[in-house]
Design an enzyme around this catalytic site. Structure first.
Site, PDB file in Angstrom:
ATOM      1  N   ARG A  53       0.824  -1.225   0.000  1.00  0.00           N
ATOM      2  CA  ARG A  53       0.000   0.000   0.000  1.00  0.00           C
ATOM      3  C   ARG A  53       0.851   1.266   0.000  1.00  0.00           C
ATOM      4  O   ARG A  53       0.376   2.327  -0.417  1.00  0.00           O
ATOM      5  CB  ARG A  53      -1.006  -0.026   1.153  1.00  0.00           C
ATOM      6  N   GLU A  85       2.447  -5.531  13.705  1.00  0.00           N
ATOM      7  CA  GLU A  85       1.325  -5.492  14.658  1.00  0.00           C
ATOM      8  C   GLU A  85       0.664  -6.879  14.685  1.00  0.00           C
ATOM      9  O   GLU A  85       0.211  -7.345  15.721  1.00  0.00           O
ATOM     10  CB  GLU A  85       0.315  -4.421  14.242  1.00  0.00           C
TER      11      GLU A  85
HETATM   12  P1  AMP Z   1       3.370  -1.286  12.162  1.00  0.00           P
HETATM   13  O1  AMP Z   1       4.623  -1.990  11.739  1.00  0.00           O
HETATM   14  O2  AMP Z   1       2.787  -1.857  13.415  1.00  0.00           O
HETATM   15  O3  AMP Z   1       3.557   0.213  12.242  1.00  0.00           O
HETATM   16  O4  AMP Z   1       2.284  -1.593  11.058  1.00  0.00           O
HETATM   17  C1  AMP Z   1       2.255  -0.899   9.868  1.00  0.00           C
HETATM   18  C2  AMP Z   1       1.952  -1.778   8.690  1.00  0.00           C
HETATM   19  O5  AMP Z   1       0.897  -2.692   8.943  1.00  0.00           O
HETATM   20  C3  AMP Z   1       1.509  -0.944   7.517  1.00  0.00           C
HETATM   21  O6  AMP Z   1       2.101  -1.466   6.349  1.00  0.00           O
HETATM   22  C4  AMP Z   1       0.005  -1.056   7.497  1.00  0.00           C
HETATM   23  O7  AMP Z   1      -0.466  -1.169   6.195  1.00  0.00           O
HETATM   24  C5  AMP Z   1      -0.305  -2.327   8.290  1.00  0.00           C
HETATM   25  N1  AMP Z   1      -1.303  -2.080   9.353  1.00  0.00           N
HETATM   26  C6  AMP Z   1      -1.068  -2.157  10.691  1.00  0.00           C
HETATM   27  N2  AMP Z   1      -2.156  -1.903  11.399  1.00  0.00           N
HETATM   28  C7  AMP Z   1      -3.134  -1.641  10.498  1.00  0.00           C
HETATM   29  C8  AMP Z   1      -4.516  -1.266  10.607  1.00  0.00           C
HETATM   30  N3  AMP Z   1      -5.121  -1.125  11.795  1.00  0.00           N
HETATM   31  N4  AMP Z   1      -5.198  -1.060   9.467  1.00  0.00           N
HETATM   32  C9  AMP Z   1      -4.603  -1.177   8.269  1.00  0.00           C
HETATM   33  N5  AMP Z   1      -3.318  -1.527   8.094  1.00  0.00           N
HETATM   34  C10 AMP Z   1      -2.576  -1.762   9.189  1.00  0.00           C
END
Ligand code: AMP
Length: 175
Positions: free
Chosen positions: A61, A98
């Protein structure tokens, strides 16, 4: 369209991809021509305060923002990809997500030493993905000066994982 109306184009999907996660679905914003354009224009305006040579976009994305921004700002676009997709020699990094664990790769020769880089993704959650990408860019010689996101989930404090001298631009913030 004001920022609140734009933000309302993002669809919230509870318990996706697993219980307890509220997924921010940007497809409903992207399909709206005016909204997509306004998001790119607004991010471009924020980013234009910082001198950058390359936008590094995170699969997949991140590409939806990185490509039009590179075109608009006149920078090169460098792709960070999931394992096994890049054809030339790669540098790689493993990181926590996450939800789950993953690896990212970048071409070793993609960024000349010392070039200024902005890393972009659609959303900042815990910050694990962007932190890994910053480390990956450093490994190949780039100087990450800023990051940008369409969405920042402030309650997860992802920003705190990043070095304090790196700017964080985000358009829509959720508490
Ligand atoms: P993080 O590494 O925890 O900052 O997660 C970021 C990545 O996970 C990004 O590439 C987002 O597209 C995806 N992501 C994490 N949480 C969400 C969420 N609640 N909704 C959509 N995409 C998420």
């Amino acid at each position: 369209m004001n920022l609140e109306n734009l933000q309302n184009k993002i669809r919230n999907i509870p318990n996706f991809p697993k219980p307890g996660i509220e997924f921010k679905d940007i497809t409903t914003l992207l399909k709206d021509a005016a909204a997509y354009k306004e998001v790119i224009d607004a991010l471009a305006q924020k980013i234009s305060q910082t001198h950058i040579d390359y936008i590094v976009a995170i699969e997949s994305r991140g590409y939806l923002l990185g490509a039009p921004l590179a075109y608009k700002l006149g920078t090169g676009l460098v792709l960070v990809r999931k394992p096994g997709k890049l054809p030339a020699e790669v540098e790689k990094i493993e990181y926590d997500l996450e939800y789950g664990k993953d690896t990212l790769e970048i071409h070793k020769d993609s960024i000349e030493k010392g070039k200024k880089v902005l890393v972009i993704d659609d959303l900042l959650a815990t910050g694990g993905t962007v932190k890994a990408t910053i480390d990956l860019v450093k490994k190949v010689g780039g100087d990450v000066v800023a990051t940008a996101f369409m969405i920042e989930l402030e309650n997860l404090h992802g920003k705190e994982k990043l070095p304090s001298d790196i700017k964080v631009y985000s358009l829509f913030k959720y508490k």
